[in-house]
Every structure is written in structure tokens, then in C-alpha cells.
Design a protein around this motif. Structure first.
Motif, mmCIF file in Angstrom:
data_model
loop_
_atom_site.group_PDB
_atom_site.id
_atom_site.type_symbol
_atom_site.label_atom_id
_atom_site.label_comp_id
_atom_site.label_asym_id
_atom_site.label_seq_id
_atom_site.Cartn_x
_atom_site.Cartn_y
_atom_site.Cartn_z
ATOM 1 N N ILE B 197 0.852 -1.199 0.000
ATOM 2 C CA ILE B 197 0.000 0.000 0.000
ATOM 3 C C ILE B 197 0.885 1.244 0.000
ATOM 4 O O ILE B 197 0.652 2.194 -0.751
ATOM 5 C CB ILE B 197 -0.945 -0.007 1.221
ATOM 6 N N GLU B 198 1.926 1.203 0.801
ATOM 7 C CA GLU B 198 2.839 2.351 0.843
ATOM 8 C C GLU B 198 3.497 2.603 -0.507
ATOM 9 O O GLU B 198 3.719 3.741 -0.901
ATOM 10 C CB GLU B 198 3.919 2.105 1.889
ATOM 11 N N GLU B 199 3.803 1.507 -1.207
ATOM 12 C CA GLU B 199 4.435 1.661 -2.521
ATOM 13 C C GLU B 199 3.563 2.433 -3.503
ATOM 14 O O GLU B 199 4.056 3.002 -4.473
ATOM 15 C CB GLU B 199 4.778 0.282 -3.118
ATOM 16 N N THR B 200 2.262 2.431 -3.281
ATOM 17 C CA THR B 200 1.376 3.134 -4.212
ATOM 18 C C THR B 200 1.294 4.633 -3.925
ATOM 19 O O THR B 200 0.732 5.381 -4.712
ATOM 20 C CB THR B 200 -0.075 2.602 -4.142
ATOM 21 N N ASP B 201 1.811 5.044 -2.774
ATOM 22 C CA ASP B 201 1.715 6.455 -2.364
ATOM 23 C C ASP B 201 0.277 6.911 -2.154
ATOM 24 O O ASP B 201 -0.017 8.108 -2.209
ATOM 25 C CB ASP B 201 2.367 7.388 -3.388
ATOM 26 N N ALA B 202 -0.622 5.969 -1.931
ATOM 27 C CA ALA B 202 -2.025 6.347 -1.743
ATOM 28 C C ALA B 202 -2.233 6.953 -0.355
ATOM 29 O O ALA B 202 -1.545 6.595 0.599
ATOM 30 C CB ALA B 202 -2.911 5.119 -1.901
ATOM 31 N N ASP B 203 -3.186 7.887 -0.284
ATOM 32 C CA ASP B 203 -3.573 8.436 1.019
ATOM 33 C C ASP B 203 -4.666 7.583 1.637
ATOM 34 O O ASP B 203 -4.859 7.567 2.836
ATOM 35 C CB ASP B 203 -4.129 9.867 0.874
ATOM 36 N N ILE B 204 -5.421 6.931 0.756
ATOM 37 C CA ILE B 204 -6.556 6.152 1.237
ATOM 38 C C ILE B 204 -6.543 4.759 0.615
ATOM 39 O O ILE B 204 -6.359 4.603 -0.594
ATOM 40 C CB ILE B 204 -7.894 6.837 0.860
ATOM 41 N N LEU B 205 -6.711 3.771 1.465
ATOM 42 C CA LEU B 205 -6.917 2.416 0.978
ATOM 43 C C LEU B 205 -8.414 2.140 1.004
ATOM 44 O O LEU B 205 -9.053 2.247 2.047
ATOM 45 C CB LEU B 205 -6.213 1.389 1.866
ATOM 46 N N ILE B 206 -8.952 1.787 -0.167
ATOM 47 C CA ILE B 206 -10.372 1.474 -0.238
ATOM 48 C C ILE B 206 -10.548 -0.040 -0.229
ATOM 49 O O ILE B 206 -9.724 -0.767 -0.795
ATOM 50 C CB ILE B 206 -10.991 2.049 -1.536
ATOM 51 N N GLY B 207 -11.596 -0.521 0.407
ATOM 52 C CA GLY B 207 -11.877 -1.947 0.395
ATOM 53 C C GLY B 207 -13.370 -2.185 0.474
ATOM 54 O O GLY B 207 -14.143 -1.265 0.775
ATOM 55 N N SER B 208 -13.777 -3.423 0.197
ATOM 56 C CA SER B 208 -15.201 -3.736 0.208
ATOM 57 C C SER B 208 -15.583 -4.654 1.348
ATOM 58 O O SER B 208 -16.706 -5.122 1.420
ATOM 59 C CB SER B 208 -15.608 -4.400 -1.112
ATOM 60 N N ASP B 209 -14.630 -4.974 2.205
ATOM 61 C CA ASP B 209 -14.925 -5.866 3.319
ATOM 62 C C ASP B 209 -14.317 -5.312 4.593
ATOM 63 O O ASP B 209 -13.113 -5.081 4.664
ATOM 64 C CB ASP B 209 -14.349 -7.261 3.048
ATOM 65 N N LEU B 210 -15.149 -5.125 5.599
ATOM 66 C CA LEU B 210 -14.649 -4.512 6.827
ATOM 67 C C LEU B 210 -13.648 -5.392 7.569
ATOM 68 O O LEU B 210 -12.792 -4.890 8.277
ATOM 69 C CB LEU B 210 -15.812 -4.152 7.757
ATOM 70 N N GLY B 211 -13.758 -6.710 7.391
ATOM 71 C CA GLY B 211 -12.788 -7.598 8.041
ATOM 72 C C GLY B 211 -11.378 -7.248 7.600
ATOM 73 O O GLY B 211 -10.478 -7.016 8.419
ATOM 74 N N CYS B 212 -11.188 -7.206 6.282
ATOM 75 C CA CYS B 212 -9.856 -6.880 5.745
ATOM 76 C C CYS B 212 -9.450 -5.477 6.174
ATOM 77 O O CYS B 212 -8.303 -5.240 6.549
ATOM 78 C CB CYS B 212 -9.851 -6.935 4.222
ATOM 79 N N LEU B 213 -10.404 -4.539 6.097
ATOM 80 C CA LEU B 213 -10.063 -3.148 6.415
ATOM 81 C C LEU B 213 -9.691 -2.985 7.884
ATOM 82 O O LEU B 213 -8.825 -2.194 8.239
ATOM 83 C CB LEU B 213 -11.231 -2.224 6.064
ATOM 84 N N MET B 214 -10.348 -3.758 8.732
ATOM 85 C CA MET B 214 -10.059 -3.682 10.155
ATOM 86 C C MET B 214 -8.648 -4.215 10.421
ATOM 87 O O MET B 214 -7.901 -3.682 11.237
ATOM 88 C CB MET B 214 -11.085 -4.529 10.901
ATOM 89 N N ASN B 215 -8.303 -5.278 9.688
ATOM 90 C CA ASN B 215 -6.975 -5.870 9.826
ATOM 91 C C ASN B 215 -5.894 -4.930 9.288
ATOM 92 O O ASN B 215 -4.944 -4.585 9.988
ATOM 93 C CB ASN B 215 -6.951 -7.199 9.053
ATOM 94 N N ILE B 216 -6.071 -4.493 8.052
ATOM 95 C CA ILE B 216 -5.046 -3.647 7.431
ATOM 96 C C ILE B 216 -4.991 -2.296 8.146
ATOM 97 O O ILE B 216 -3.913 -1.806 8.493
ATOM 98 C CB ILE B 216 -5.333 -3.443 5.927
ATOM 99 N N GLY B 217 -6.170 -1.725 8.383
ATOM 100 C CA GLY B 217 -6.228 -0.423 9.047
ATOM 101 C C GLY B 217 -5.627 -0.478 10.437
ATOM 102 O O GLY B 217 -4.904 0.425 10.859
ATOM 103 N N GLY B 218 -5.911 -1.560 11.145
ATOM 104 C CA GLY B 218 -5.385 -1.707 12.500
ATOM 105 C C GLY B 218 -3.865 -1.796 12.514
ATOM 106 O O GLY B 218 -3.201 -1.282 13.410
#
Ligand code: SF4
Lengths: 477, 246
Positions: B197-218
Motif C-alpha cells: 500500500i505504501e508503494e502506491t503512495d495512496a492516502d486512502i486504501l479502499i476496500g469492500s470488506d470490513l474484516g480486511c479493512l479492520m486488519n489492514i487499518g489496524g
């Protein structure tokens, strides 16, 4: 060697794997290389999914009629003067193999790559007899020289080693004095192995597919070593798992192509060998005596169960090459000669749960394996099936987990209870959301979670509150 | 069109209102009547994936009853919808329940899938000025088979500067109970994901599943990285003047 490798506990093995920086780099590189090539050669076919359907059908049909095709195969081998032995387990297989070797008074044995001989621990049985057993597959040879280091991949057994480590092994064990250049290493191995090929009295091979209609054993290699091992020695013994049958050459054609493309991303490997019976009059080479050992070793128990599809496996390792867990822990972490997703499915089936109870849980169920498998084994579903067996039959799930799941199911099917749980959740979560210094807070699973990650901090209102307010407003207006 | 929202337990219990609220607002804007059956709980995946199939049957029965009257069931989670589609297999020895499970499975859709395949809309009029990347969740793509829909919708969000995530097909290491049972492995997996994710230089990671987002975001939070995670519903509900993440 047997199926189980090493005596370390699961998390000790995982820890070793994770901390082996070199191995991990090698795995990441190999995965991207193999998977990249696979994608290219399978996309080339245009209708890869149709080929997968067909291959699944072939394997399913064969397993449904396994007794019929095995009979046919055995009959055809016998017709051509070959000998067939059915071994119910590893001990029976090894007894038969050692008895032949004894009869031949053989000392030098050359092998081509075979997972099933690892599974039954054949090398050790022969070494006990005082035989010199030499692996001729380059990867297997390297491992053998390196004090029988176990394989970490079913197609590329020495995947966890780099060329410098291989050079060091050659130096130490065989007085090698050249560089770590792969060409030089391979040249050296060739020269060394040549002597072993020429002196071997018995050649032992595995079997990628056995063709029922003609009694043929087929072998797929890139090094040509299986040809040497089956043409020079006077006696040939082929050891095969009992499920390795194809009905006719037509199905062989399809499955060999699926295997080569899925395993190494080649349309065909350099050598596809078909061996039918022993040397006949007029043949200039080939063995004088030909034995096939068909190994059950727990396979027939899988037939007719929910796990039957695991026997469809053609050992291509495509599932391993895409597995994100294997990627980080490497092959040895599985504690089995069969690593990765297929290993996690197969190992407990062949050896039971006692030593391998973690394997079914060492998966996120991401289904990358299932998607990659050329014969469409639903690997992630079989892992769940294992978990189900562990819960319902083996009694091996922990008391705590049972209690938690019962509580969960009760709450999730009783909205009154669930609401109590859920409305208290936000405040509970904010109290444990931030673990400090990498040390998690909170009870059980929450602590495990916050060991490495934060929990989302619930800010603002919950959805239910927002929705209720909105409904109220709407009612009023 | 009448849509019943299946919020999923994570959006219900763990996350604030944003995901559910966005889902309702998007669907209403597209002309749907949205209701929220209050008795809903969880899809049953935690029990099912842990091998507790008897327990997951109880949960499934409750969910089948809860959504029996619904015309469509729409959920902001590919993984949970894939689980609803698994229900018929849970009742192989009970044709009555199996039929009811089949009915629920057939009318259930993941949010982006519903918008693109059922409502036939690819531009929801969203606007968000940000550098973003997208995590393709495993269950949504491989089990549910929804690959194109979120991309089509994101393509039409004004202001998004999109960079594809390297190794996007690779699992983030969530895996439900895996994330707490196999912490050391999960950690390595999510670390690699965060690195990409860092390699993309994105400010926001978008996802469609809260499980994954909770893991990655956490994990991102724990590492103190400046990347935000956002559910695709929140992105699709973003408007020029409306601020998200408040
Ligand atoms: S399970 Fe499928 S992908 Fe894995 S080794 Fe066997 S055939 Fe290949």
C-alpha cells in the motif's frame, strides 16, 4: 523419512520459518517466477477454465472407477512380463522393495524424484540394508548431500536453499572447488551423478501417471534423470500412490499438459517418459526386470469420504506457489513432506490429527489455492471440513473455543442477546482499542488481535442509533 | 425496488455508522426503498469457518427467517454475502430449509455487485479528491466472483487518483479467527500488504470488506503510517461538499 519431518512444535517451526530471511526471499522470488510463468502458459490456452473442468472430470471419473482401472493397469503390466505388488502401508512397500534389492544383491541404487518414496521412508529402509541410495534429481541430490535436509516444496524440493548454500554443501561433501554459478554447479552435479548412474544395479522411480490401457508408467522431468535411471540399471522398481492412474493415453496427454503448465509454466517439460514393461528382444536398453509397487498407505480410507477430491491431486504445486501462508513460513513449517494447501489437507488424512492438528487452521481460507488448482480440488473447503471433523469427531477443539462458539451462535440467533452484546461493544472496544508497545490489551482473542494491530476506535453514533433517529424523524414529518 | 440492508456484524457492532449510513444513502439515491430488519445479527461465518457447522446452522436459520420477506438483500461485504450463498450447503439433509436458504442466497447481493449488475448503474455521482488504491478481498473476488463491479464504480468517482495495488490478489492475513489464532503468520501477511500500500503512495486504501479493512487499518494505525482506510460505500457516498470521516 516418512511424512512427518522434525520434532519441533508448530509455532516453533513457524517462528524459524519467519526468521529465515534468506528462505523467505527465495520463496517470494520462486512464487512470483512460477506463478507468473503458469499464468502465461495457461492464459495462452484461451479456455483454461474448460481445461480445468475437463481435468477435474477425468480425475473424478478415474477415482470413481479406481478398482476397475487399477485392475486393468495391473493386468497389462503383468501381460508384458512386469511384476506388480500392492502395498497396504509403508512397511509392506518397503519389505517388498528391500526383498527385491536383496535378491539382486544390489548395492548401488539410483533414484529419480518421487514423493511417495519419501512418504514411506524407503531410502532409510534401503540404507539400513547397507545400500548406497542416490537421488538423481538435482534438488533432491542437494538435499541428500546436505545430511538429508527435508524437501520444502513438492516440485522444487530445495527451494529454500540459495546457490551459495549449495556451493558450500558441494564443497564440504564433495570437494567442489568452483563458483556458485548455477551452470558450474549443475555441471559438477552431472559429472558426479554420471558415475552413480553407471554403477547402479537398481533404478527406482516414482510415477506421475500410470496408463491403465497399456500398463505404462509415465514420468515428467526437466533433467532427463528419470530416463537414465530407467535405462541403465538392470532392475527397475516404480513406486506409485494408488490414485496415480489415468484410463488411456488420451487422458494422459491432457493431464501431463495440465501438470507441466501448472507446475513450471512450460507447455511440456524437456522429458516426458513412457515406460511399458521390461526390455524386449531387439531393445538396446531398458531394464531386464520391471516391478511396480502400488502404495495405499491410507489412501483407500479417503475414498468415498468428503475428502475424496484430495486424491485428484496431480502434485503440481500450483496451490503452494500461490499460497500467502506458505509464502511467509516456508515448507518446513508444515512439518510434513507435503507442505502448502495440499499438504495441510493431505497430511492429517494420511497421518491423523495428533501431530498435525494446527495445519487445517494455518489458512485464511483465501481460496487462492482452490482457484489455482488445475484439477479443481476445493482445497479451502477441505480445510474447513477438517476443522469440522476436529470439532465434531476428534474432540480436539479446545473447551474455550467450544464455549465461545456456542455463546456466539446463541447470541447470533437470538437478536435480544445479540443487541445487548452489540450495544455494549463500542465502549468495550474503545477501552481495548490501542494496545501499548505492541502488547495487546483485553481478554483472549482481543488481546491476540491487539498484539499486532489497533482496533477501530468507535467514534460517533452507531448505525442502529442513526437509523432509529431517522425513522423517528420520518414518522414525525 | 425494495432492498433490505444486511449490515453485517462488523459494521453493526465494531464500526461507527458511516458504512451502513452510506450504503442506505447510495441505494436511496438510486431509487431503492431501503429497510433495515432489526433482528439481523451475523452471517455465521465465525462458527462455520471454525468447523462449528451445527452452530452456524442455527445462525443461518435465524438469518433466513429475518430476511424471508425481503425482495433483495444487499450488504456492504463480499465475504458475508458469500457466506449467505453457502447456506444451502448447510441444509443438505433438510430440503425444506434448503429451499428457504436457496431463496435467500438467490436474492442476496454485495453492494457494488447490486449497483452494477442489478441496478445497471456504473456512475453513482460520487466525488472524492484523493490518491487511492483498492484492496480486492479474497472472498469477494474468489468465492463470490465479484471482480469488476467495484472497479467500474470507482472509475467513475470524480477526483480519484487511482494506483493499482501491487500483488493485489494476495490475502491481507485477516481470515477471521486466523487473525487471532495464527498471529505471527497474520502479522507477516498484513505487513507485506501495508508495504505494498505504501508503494502506491495512496492516502486512502479502499476496500469492500470490513474484516480486511479492520486488519489492514489496524496494522497501519499500529505502525503509525499516514494512510486512511475507507469502505467503498463511504467513497461512493462522497460528495464534493460532504466531508467523510467525521
Ligand atoms: S492440490 Fe491441485 S494445485 Fe495443489 S498440488 Fe495438487 S493438483 Fe496441484
Amino acid at each position: 523419512m516418512g511424512i512427518k519431518i522434525g520434532n519441533d512444535k508448530f509455532f516453533e517451526r513457524v517462528d524459524k520459518g519467519i526468521n529465515d530471511k534468506f528462505m523467505r526471499k527465495a520463496v517470494v522470488e520462486a512464487q512470483s517466477r512460477l506463478e507468473g510463468r503458469k499464468t502465461q502458459t495457461t492464459e495462452e490456452m484461451g479456455n483454461w477454465e474448460d481445461w480445468r473442468d475437463l481435468s477435474e472430470e477425468i480425475r473424478q471419473h478415474t477415482l470413481e472407477n479406481l478398482d476397475y482401472y487399477l485392475d486393468q493397469f495391473v493386468e497389462n503390466v503383468a501381460k508384458q512380463g512386469g511384476h506388480v505388488f500392492f502395498a497396504e502401508d509403508a512397511a509392506e512397500a518397503n519389505d517388498y522393495i528391500t526383498s527385491i534389492v536383496k535378491k539382486k544383491e544390489a548395492k548401488n541404487i539410483i533414484k529419480s524424484k518421487s514423493m511417495v518414496t519419501e512418504e514411506i521412508g524407503m531410502n532409510e529402509a534401503l540404507e539400513e540394508l547397507g545400500c548406497n541410495v542416490v537421488e538423481s534429481d538435482l534438488g533432491e541430490w542437494i538435499l541428500q548431500l546436505d545430511d538429508h535436509d527435508p524437501p520444502s516444496h513438492i516440485v522444487v524440493p530445495a527451494l529454500h536453499k540459495n546457490k551459495e548454500q549449495i556451493r558450500d554443501t558441494f564443497q564440504e561433501k564433495r570437494k567442489y572447488d568452483k563458483s556458485s554459478d548455477p551452470n558450474e554447479l549443475a555441471q559438477f552435479a552431472r559429472k558426479e551423478l554420471r558415475k552413480d548412474f553407471l554403477s547402479a544395479e537398481v533404478g527406482i522411480t516414482g510415477c506421475n501417471f500410470a496408463v491403465a490401457e497399456s500398463g505404462t508408467v509415465s514420468l515428467v522431468t526437466n533433467e532427463g534423470n528419470a530416463r537414465m535411471a530407467t535405462t541403465l540399471p538392470k532392475t527397475q522398481i516404480t513406486v506409485m500412490g494408488m490414485e496415480r492412474i489415468v484410463p488411456t493415453w488420451k487422458e494422459l496427454d491432457i493431464l501431463v499438459s495440465m501438470l507441466c503448465r501448472s507446475a513450471v509454466g512450460q507447455k511440456l517439460t524437456s522429458y516426458i517418459t513412457g515406460l511399458t514393461a521390461s526390455k524386449e528382444e531387439g531393445d538396446i536398453d531398458g531394464p531386464e526386470e520391471f516391478h511396480v509397487v502400488i502404495v495405499d498407505n491410507g489412501r483407500s480410507k479417503i475414498l468415498g469420504t468428503k475428502f475424496q477430491s484430495a486424491l485428484q491431486c496431480i502434485r503440481c504445486a500450483a496451490c503452494i506457489n500461490v499460497c500467502p501462508v506458505y509464502r511467509h513460513v516456508g515448507g518446513h513449517s508444515y512439518g510434513s513432506i507435503y507442505p502448502g494447501p495440499i499438504g495441510a489437507v493431505l497430511t492429517p488424512l494420511l497421518e491423523g490429527y495428533d501431530d498435525h492438528k494446527e495445519l487445517p487452521y494455518a489458512s485464511t481460507l483465501c481460496a487462492a489455492c482452490t482457484e489455482a488448482c488445475p484439477v479443481k480440488i476445493p482445497l479451502h473447503e477441505l480445510l474447513v471440513e477438517h476443522r469440522k471433523v476436529i470439532v465434531e469427531q476428534s474432540g480436539k477443539s479446545s473447551f474455550g473455543e467450544k464455549l465461545a462458539m456456542k455463546g456466539y451462535a446463541f447470541a447470533a440467533s437470538n437478536p435480544g442477546v445479540y443487541k445487548v452484546g452489540s450495544s455494549s461493544a463500542p465502549s468495550f472496544i474503545s477501552s481495548v482499542a490501542k494496545g501499548k508497545d505492541g502488547h495487546g490489551k483485553g481478554p483472549g482473542p482481543v488481546k491476540m488481535w491487539t498484539d499486532i494491530r489497533d482496533l477501530p476506535e468507535p467514534t460517533g453514533e452507531t448505525f442502529r442509533k442513526w437509523y432509529a433517529n431517522r425513522e423517528k424523524e420520518r414518522d414525525q414529518s | 425496488m425494495n432492498v433490505s440492508l444486511f449490515l453485517t456484524c462488523l459494521a453493526d457492532v465494531v464500526y461507527p455508522a458511516a458504512v451502513g449510513k452510506s450504503t442506505v444513502e447510495i441505494l436511496e439515491r438510486l431509487g431503492c426503498e431501503v429497510d433495515f430488519p432489526k433482528k439481523q445479527t451475523c452471517c455465521g461465518q465465525p462458527a462455520f469457518n471454525s468447523g462449528f457447522h451445527r452452530e452456524s446452522r442455527d445462525v443461518a436459520k435465524h438469518m433466513i427467517k429475518t430476511f424471508e420477506e425481503a425482495e433483495y438483500v444487499v450488504s456492504p461485504s463480499g465475504s458475508c454475502v458469500a457466506m449467505l450463498k453457502e447456506y444451502p450447503h448447510l441444509f443438505e439433509d433438510d430440503t425444506d430449509w434448503q429451499d428457504r436458504a436457496e431463496e435467500l442466497a438467490n436474492k442476496s447481493f454485495e453492494l457494488t455487485q447490486f449497483i452494477v449488475d442489478v441496478l445497471k448503474v456504473e456512475d453513482v455521482g460520487a466525488e472524492l479528491n484523493a490518491n487511492v488504491t483498492y484492496h480486492t478481498s479474497c472472498h469477494m473476488t474468489r468465492l463470490l466472483g465479484v471482480k469488476e463491479a467495484p472497479m467500474k464504480l470507482l472509475e467513475n468517482v470524480k477526483g480519484l487518483h487511482f494506483t493499482e495495488l501491487p500483488n493485489k490478489q494476495q490475502c491481507c492475513g485477516f481470515g477471521g479467527t486466523f487473525s487471532v489464532k495464527m498471529v505471527p503468520i497474520s502479522e507477516q501477511m498484513v505487513n507485506e500488504k501495508v508495504q505494498h500500500i505504501e508503494e502506491t503512495d495512496a492516502d486512502i486504501l479502499i476496500g469492500s470488506d470490513l474484516g480486511c479493512l479492520m486488519n489492514i487499518g489496524g496494522r497501519i494505525e499500529r505502525q503509525g503510517k499516514p494512510v486512511k482506510v475507507m469502505h467503498i460505500a463511504e467513497v461512493l457516498n462522497s460528495r464534493a461538499e460532504v466531508k467523510t470521516w467525521e
